[in-house]
Design a protein around this motif. Structure first.
Motif, PDB file in Angstrom:
ATOM      1  N   ILE A  56      32.962  34.966  43.317  1.00 14.04           N
ATOM      2  CA  ILE A  56      33.523  35.219  41.995  1.00 14.04           C
ATOM      3  C   ILE A  56      34.014  33.896  41.437  1.00 14.04           C
ATOM      4  O   ILE A  56      34.959  33.296  41.966  1.00 14.04           O
ATOM      5  N   THR A  57      33.361  33.422  40.369  1.00 11.67           N
ATOM      6  CA  THR A  57      33.838  32.208  39.711  1.00 11.67           C
ATOM      7  C   THR A  57      34.897  32.596  38.680  1.00 11.67           C
ATOM      8  O   THR A  57      34.917  33.709  38.175  1.00 11.67           O
ATOM      9  N   GLY A  58      35.765  31.645  38.380  1.00  8.11           N
ATOM     10  CA  GLY A  58      36.899  32.005  37.524  1.00  8.11           C
ATOM     11  C   GLY A  58      37.767  33.039  38.202  1.00  8.11           C
ATOM     12  O   GLY A  58      38.396  33.882  37.559  1.00  8.11           O
ATOM     13  N   GLY A  59      37.815  32.963  39.523  1.00  2.69           N
ATOM     14  CA  GLY A  59      38.405  34.041  40.316  1.00  2.69           C
ATOM     15  C   GLY A  59      39.906  33.989  40.464  1.00  2.69           C
ATOM     16  O   GLY A  59      40.492  34.877  41.088  1.00  2.69           O
ATOM     17  N   ALA A  60      40.559  32.980  39.883  1.00  5.00           N
ATOM     18  CA  ALA A  60      41.993  32.818  40.098  1.00  5.00           C
ATOM     19  C   ALA A  60      42.847  33.639  39.141  1.00  5.00           C
ATOM     20  O   ALA A  60      44.066  33.662  39.265  1.00  5.00           O
ATOM     21  N   GLY A  61      42.228  34.310  38.177  1.00  3.11           N
ATOM     22  CA  GLY A  61      43.015  35.100  37.240  1.00  3.11           C
ATOM     23  C   GLY A  61      42.134  35.973  36.381  1.00  3.11           C
ATOM     24  O   GLY A  61      40.906  35.988  36.520  1.00  3.11           O
ATOM     25  N   GLY A  62      42.755  36.721  35.482  1.00  7.42           N
ATOM     26  CA  GLY A  62      42.022  37.513  34.506  1.00  7.42           C
ATOM     27  C   GLY A  62      41.025  38.469  35.107  1.00  7.42           C
ATOM     28  O   GLY A  62      41.279  39.138  36.115  1.00  7.42           O
ATOM     29  N   MET A  63      39.838  38.514  34.507  1.00  7.34           N
ATOM     30  CA  MET A  63      38.795  39.426  34.951  1.00  7.34           C
ATOM     31  C   MET A  63      38.298  39.091  36.351  1.00  7.34           C
ATOM     32  O   MET A  63      37.936  39.976  37.119  1.00  7.34           O
ATOM     33  N   GLY A  64      38.279  37.791  36.684  1.00  8.70           N
ATOM     34  CA  GLY A  64      37.796  37.394  38.000  1.00  8.70           C
ATOM     35  C   GLY A  64      38.657  37.934  39.122  1.00  8.70           C
ATOM     36  O   GLY A  64      38.149  38.523  40.088  1.00  8.70           O
ATOM     37  N   LEU A  65      39.955  37.762  38.997  1.00  9.05           N
ATOM     38  CA  LEU A  65      40.865  38.261  40.026  1.00  9.05           C
ATOM     39  C   LEU A  65      40.841  39.782  40.071  1.00  9.05           C
ATOM     40  O   LEU A  65      40.846  40.379  41.162  1.00  9.05           O
ATOM     41  N   ALA A  66      40.816  40.417  38.913  1.00  8.99           N
ATOM     42  CA  ALA A  66      40.753  41.879  38.877  1.00  8.99           C
ATOM     43  C   ALA A  66      39.492  42.380  39.572  1.00  8.99           C
ATOM     44  O   ALA A  66      39.516  43.387  40.295  1.00  8.99           O
ATOM     45  N   THR A  67      38.377  41.680  39.370  1.00  9.43           N
ATOM     46  CA  THR A  67      37.120  42.077  40.015  1.00  9.43           C
ATOM     47  C   THR A  67      37.197  41.881  41.522  1.00  9.43           C
ATOM     48  O   THR A  67      36.650  42.686  42.295  1.00  9.43           O
ATOM     49  N   ALA A  68      37.888  40.854  41.953  1.00  4.42           N
ATOM     50  CA  ALA A  68      38.030  40.614  43.395  1.00  4.42           C
ATOM     51  C   ALA A  68      38.748  41.765  44.085  1.00  4.42           C
ATOM     52  O   ALA A  68      38.447  42.091  45.244  1.00  4.42           O
ATOM     53  N   THR A  69      39.673  42.415  43.394  1.00  4.82           N
ATOM     54  CA  THR A  69      40.383  43.542  44.004  1.00  4.82           C
ATOM     55  C   THR A  69      39.463  44.738  44.199  1.00  4.82           C
ATOM     56  O   THR A  69      39.722  45.585  45.060  1.00  4.82           O
TER      57      THR A  69
END
Length: 277
Positions: A7-20
């Motif tokens: 997940i790029t841009g994974g430190a916040g926003g949609m990226g972090l939400a997608t990681a969950t």
């Protein structure tokens, strides 16, 4: 063997939400160029029982992107990439916006193409802005240069942005760069399918993230108020869609863009029709 999702841009926003979401059954690699935020994101996920691998890197740096994919494939079988990394008009110049959103997309996708095995999928984040520019402002015939001559591509894109005053050029660059993401995700589908890979883009509307709110006073707030669903989208709503598109249940989905904007484009289109009538 681990099933790995990047997940790029994974430190916040949609990226972090997608990681969950993805992290429930995948080994997750979070990539971002902000190390401090990566550490915070890792702690958040750890509290949910998800232990990500973090990678600090800039998607505009192809060598860094290649190292990202080396890291991912060292953890197991790479099955998906969700490319949320990008910047909005308020975050920099037209050149910065175009390079991050368009060249960054090429770097991540071409590394995916070179690395991933059959059955893997990549989901690129475009934008509802890509649905708003008039066709005559989009130099699609120049888009293929991004794969062969990035300097020429950038020069042509910045020339296209120069039709408006300088203070508005980053906004045009954003819409053009996201139009490129849509184009690339469609134009490369047959090539990707030749290796058994899927490629899709998703176009969010105004999402309630730090980056999304930067544009609240630049028109996004007004568009939200006038949409069919008059509210900001939630990162969690985007996360479920992105995770689905990258997953096995979407195995027939490729070469297309999914607009998830709360009806903004639909409302604007219908109002324009009524006004012209």
């Amino acid at each position: 063997m681990n099933r790995v999702s990047v997940i790029t841009g994974g430190a916040g926003g949609m990226g972090l939400a997608t990681a969950t979401v993805v992290g429930r059954d995948h080994a997750v690699v979070l990539c971002d160029n902000r190390t401090d935020r990566l550490d915070d994101a890792a702690r958040t996920l750890d509290g949910l029982g998800i232990q990500p691998t973090v990678f600090a890197g800039d998607v505009t740096d192809r060598a860094a992107v290649d190292r990202l994919f080396d890291t991912a494939t060292g953890l197991g079988q790479l099955v998906s990439v969700i490319h949320t990394a990008g910047v909005s008009p308020s975050m920099g110049s037209a050149e910065y916006v175009m390079r991050t959103n368009a060249i960054g997309t090429v770097n991540v996708n071409e590394a995916f193409y070179a690395t991933a095995g059959e059955g893997a999928a990549i989901v690129n984040v475009a934008s509802m802005a890509a649905h708003m520019l008039p066709d005559e402002m989009i130099p699609r015939n120049r888009f293929p240069q991004a794969l062969s001559d990035q300097d020429a591509f950038m020069a042509d894109m910045l020339t296209a942005c120069a039709v408006v005053p300088e203070d508005a050029q980053s906004g045009i660059a954003y819409a053009l760069s996201k139009s490129f993401v849509r184009w690339y995700s469609s134009a490369q589908a047959e090539r990707f399918n030749g290796k058994g890979l899927r490629i899709v883009s998703v176009s969010p509307g105004s999402i309630d993230t730090e980056m999304g709110r930067l544009e609240e006073n630049a028109g996004a707030g007004a568009m939200v108020a006038d949409a069919a669903v008059p509210r900001w989208g939630r990162p969690e709503e985007m996360a479920e869609l992105l995770a689905f598109c990258a997953g096995d249940k979407a195995g027939y989905l490729t070469g297309t863009d999914i607009l998830n904007d709360g009806g903004v484009i639909a409302s604007m289109t219908e109002r324009a029709r009524k006004a012209s009538a």
